[in-house]
Design a protein around this motif. Structure first.
Motif, short mmCIF file in Angstrom:
data_model
loop_
_atom_site.label_atom_id
_atom_site.label_comp_id
_atom_site.label_asym_id
_atom_site.label_seq_id
_atom_site.Cartn_x
_atom_site.Cartn_y
_atom_site.Cartn_z
N LEU A 163 0.86 -1.25 -0.06
CA LEU A 163 0.05 0.01 -0.05
C LEU A 163 0.94 1.34 0.12
CD1 LEU A 163 -3.11 -0.51 2.54
CD2 LEU A 163 -2.98 0.07 0.03
N PHE A 164 1.96 1.46 0.86
CA PHE A 164 2.43 2.60 1.13
C PHE A 164 3.62 3.13 0.23
CE2 PHE A 164 0.45 1.40 5.24
CZ PHE A 164 -0.10 2.55 5.56
N GLY A 165 3.58 4.29 -0.19
CA GLY A 165 4.66 4.78 -0.87
C GLY A 165 5.41 6.07 -0.22
N ASP A 166 6.33 6.44 -1.04
CA ASP A 166 7.03 7.73 -0.31
C ASP A 166 6.72 9.05 -1.16
OD1 ASP A 166 8.30 5.72 1.04
OD2 ASP A 166 10.24 5.53 -0.18
N GLY A 167 6.76 9.99 -0.45
CA GLY A 167 6.36 11.28 -1.07
C GLY A 167 6.37 12.49 -0.10
N ALA A 168 6.20 13.92 -0.56
CA ALA A 168 6.09 14.92 0.39
C ALA A 168 5.22 15.97 -0.29
CB ALA A 168 7.33 15.51 0.50
N ALA A 169 5.01 16.83 0.46
CA ALA A 169 4.06 18.01 0.26
C ALA A 169 4.21 19.12 0.87
CB ALA A 169 2.42 17.60 -0.25
N ALA A 170 4.06 20.27 0.21
CA ALA A 170 3.98 21.84 1.04
C ALA A 170 2.72 22.34 0.79
CB ALA A 170 5.43 22.59 0.40
N VAL A 171 2.02 23.04 1.57
CA VAL A 171 0.88 23.84 1.39
C VAL A 171 1.42 25.18 2.08
CG1 VAL A 171 -1.30 24.08 2.16
CG2 VAL A 171 -0.40 21.91 2.05
N VAL A 172 1.05 26.29 1.23
CA VAL A 172 1.23 27.69 1.58
C VAL A 172 -0.20 28.09 1.85
CG1 VAL A 172 2.23 30.05 0.98
CG2 VAL A 172 3.39 27.97 0.30
N MET A 173 -0.17 28.90 3.03
CA MET A 173 -1.49 29.36 3.57
C MET A 173 -1.09 30.84 3.93
SD MET A 173 -2.94 26.02 5.65
CE MET A 173 -4.51 26.81 6.28
N VAL A 174 -2.25 31.75 3.90
CA VAL A 174 -1.99 33.08 4.27
C VAL A 174 -3.33 33.57 5.10
CG1 VAL A 174 -0.58 33.78 2.28
CG2 VAL A 174 -3.06 33.96 2.08
N GLY A 175 -2.97 34.30 5.88
CA GLY A 175 -4.30 34.81 6.80
C GLY A 175 -5.19 35.57 5.89
N ASP A 176 -6.44 36.04 6.59
CA ASP A 176 -7.29 36.53 5.61
C ASP A 176 -6.95 38.16 5.08
OD1 ASP A 176 -7.87 38.00 8.01
OD2 ASP A 176 -9.97 37.40 8.08
N GLU A 177 -6.23 39.05 6.03
CA GLU A 177 -5.61 40.17 5.52
C GLU A 177 -4.80 40.07 4.37
OE1 GLU A 177 -6.89 43.02 6.26
OE2 GLU A 177 -8.66 42.18 7.45
N ARG A 178 -3.74 39.12 4.61
CA ARG A 178 -2.91 39.04 3.63
C ARG A 178 -3.43 38.50 2.21
NH1 ARG A 178 2.97 38.57 3.93
NH2 ARG A 178 4.01 38.57 2.14
N ALA A 179 -4.59 37.67 2.40
CA ALA A 179 -5.32 37.14 1.16
C ALA A 179 -5.61 38.31 0.40
CB ALA A 179 -6.15 36.20 1.53
N LYS A 180 -6.15 39.40 1.02
CA LYS A 180 -6.73 40.63 0.42
C LYS A 180 -5.67 41.10 -0.71
CE LYS A 180 -10.05 41.87 3.84
NZ LYS A 180 -10.45 42.61 5.10
N ARG A 181 -4.36 41.12 -0.18
CA ARG A 181 -3.47 41.69 -1.13
C ARG A 181 -2.88 40.61 -2.15
NH1 ARG A 181 -2.11 42.96 4.18
NH2 ARG A 181 -0.02 41.71 4.06
N MET A 182 -3.46 39.42 -2.19
CA MET A 182 -3.01 38.48 -3.36
C MET A 182 -4.06 38.19 -4.09
SD MET A 182 -0.75 35.93 -0.59
CE MET A 182 -0.26 35.08 -1.86
N PRO A 183 -3.75 37.49 -5.28
CA PRO A 183 -4.71 36.94 -6.08
C PRO A 183 -5.23 35.91 -5.65
CG PRO A 183 -2.75 37.42 -7.28
CD PRO A 183 -2.24 37.46 -5.95
N VAL A 184 -6.50 35.45 -6.01
CA VAL A 184 -7.28 34.28 -5.73
C VAL A 184 -6.58 33.12 -6.25
CG1 VAL A 184 -9.52 33.04 -6.03
CG2 VAL A 184 -9.63 35.34 -5.68
N THR A 185 -6.14 32.19 -5.48
CA THR A 185 -5.32 31.05 -5.81
C THR A 185 -5.92 29.91 -5.13
OG1 THR A 185 -3.77 31.59 -4.20
CG2 THR A 185 -3.13 32.47 -6.27
N GLY A 186 -6.55 29.84 -4.45
CA GLY A 186 -6.95 28.63 -3.59
C GLY A 186 -8.32 28.70 -2.51
N PRO A 187 -8.76 27.86 -1.97
CA PRO A 187 -9.88 27.71 -1.17
C PRO A 187 -9.38 28.68 0.19
CG PRO A 187 -9.11 25.74 -1.17
CD PRO A 187 -7.96 26.27 -2.01
N ASP A 188 -10.63 29.06 0.90
CA ASP A 188 -10.43 29.36 2.27
C ASP A 188 -10.64 28.17 2.99
OD1 ASP A 188 -10.10 32.18 1.66
OD2 ASP A 188 -12.30 32.52 1.43
N VAL A 189 -10.15 27.97 4.29
CA VAL A 189 -10.62 27.06 5.22
C VAL A 189 -11.66 27.50 6.22
CG1 VAL A 189 -9.43 25.83 7.05
CG2 VAL A 189 -8.19 26.21 5.12
#
Length: 362
Positions: A188-214
């Protein structure tokens, strides 16, 4: 709330078919022809086509001490998470110096200083970056990590935060262990990694829409399930605990827990447009679908990920999330991301694509 600005996966370069892996390791797991036949049947039924490994497959024939395997974990984990984070920051239009908070999770190796500390100099992160290494959550940690990073960003709305997950499951491979848990896990198990970049809502206002809100998250710990899934430390490394009760826990609890969570968010099962389920294995995905009474095809993204790379533990749901971000999503798209891990524990995360660059979820 926080916004997910970018997700980037990373996989080791060595990729093999399920049949190649089975043929190589079967004699190392057991010399009993009947047990090998069981192992081949389990591997064939795992719905895994290919997996990425940290080493060329022939290297697994050489016995390794726990020290040697863990040294390999530190080296490769640092390389993969560095690659994933560099790529994610580039996608988000950010620099390493922009990162205020760094959460790292893994359950397949140990390091002190932790891997996140090793990345500060390698990536050029600020010396005052807040670091939170997280160990022991296993497969649930990708979903839980998003929820905990969101918790931080709610109180720091101008900040940039990162979740890093890396699991090098092949380094926990146990020779001469013909237990049912090991026969299943080796397929079943494989090897891998991932990075998630998240920003606070005030920072998000200064950035283009790129992903969903939590929007919301919920944790659940099921009592008397400590021996259902996990690891036991031994002189040869981590030995898998994996029982058929995982599916039983899902069937008994998961539908009601998801229903209660959605109800608290004034939603129902039918309101969810996209499901991101941890691809723990065929029985796990079938139990998720059954307990939630989902239509056929609702978890196709998880089945595809399972076939392509296997179960990547904490990194799996992040890989699937990254694929979802590659396609345009309509404003208001509702997504439920979830995983199960040792404990047994569950984490549910509600995501919603914003109506505009300022977000705003009711």
């Amino acid at each position: 709330m926080a916004r997910i600005a970018a997700v980037s996966p990373a996989l080791p370069a060595h990729v093999y078919s399920q049949a190649e892996i089975t043929d190589t390791i079967a004699p190392m797991v057991t010399t009993d022809p009947s047990k090998q036949a069981v192992m081949r049947r389990l591997h064939s039924g795992s719905k895994v086509d290919t997996r990425h490994l940290v080493m060329p497959i022939e290297r697994y024939r050489d016995a390794s001490t726990f020290t040697q395997s863990n040294d390999m974990f530190i080296e490769v984990a640092a390389d993969l998470t560095e690659q994933a984070l560099r790529d994610a920051l580039t996608i988000a239009g950010l620099e390493p110096q922009d990162v205020d908070y760094l959460m790292f999770t893994s359950v397949t190796g140990i390091s002190a200083p932790s891997i996140d500390a090793l990345l500060v100099a390698r990536l050029g992160l600020r010396a005052d970056v807040k670091r939170v290494p997280m160990y022991g959550l296993g497969c649930v940690a990708g979903a839980a990590g998003i929820a905990r990073v969101n918790d931080y960003l709610v109180g720091h709305p101008n900040d940039v935060a990162v979740l890093l997950a890396v699991e090098l499951c092949s380094l926990t491979f146990q020779r001469n262990d013909d237990s049912m848990a090991n026969l299943v896990a080796t397929g079943l198990f494989g090897d891998g990694a991932a990075a998630v970049v998240m920003v606070g809502d005030e920072r998000a206002k200064r950035m283009p829409v790129t992903g969903p809100d939590v929007v919301d998250a919920r944790s659940q710990l099921y009592p008397d399930t400590e021996q259902v899934i996990g690891f036991n430390a031994s002189e040869t490394g981590f030995r898998i605990i994996l029982t058929a009760q995982v599916s039983e826990v899902i069937e008994r609890n998961f539908g009601a827990d998801v229903g209660a969570f959605l109800d608290a968010n004034h939603l129902a099962i039918a309101d969810i447009d996209t499901w991101i389920a941890h691809p723990g294995g065929p029985r796990v995905l079938e139990s998720f679908q059954s307990s939630l009474a989902l239509p056929d095809g609702a978890l196709d993204n998880s089945w595809r990920s399972l076939a392509k790379v296997g179960n990547l533990s904490s990194a799996s749901v992040l890989h699937i999330l990254g694929e979802e971000l590659e396609s345009p999503q309509a404003a208001g798209t509702e997504t439920l991301l979830f995983a199960l891990g040792p404990g047994v524990s569950a984490e549910l995360v509600r995501l919603r694509w914003p109506d505009d660059q300022h977000g705003g979820v009711s």
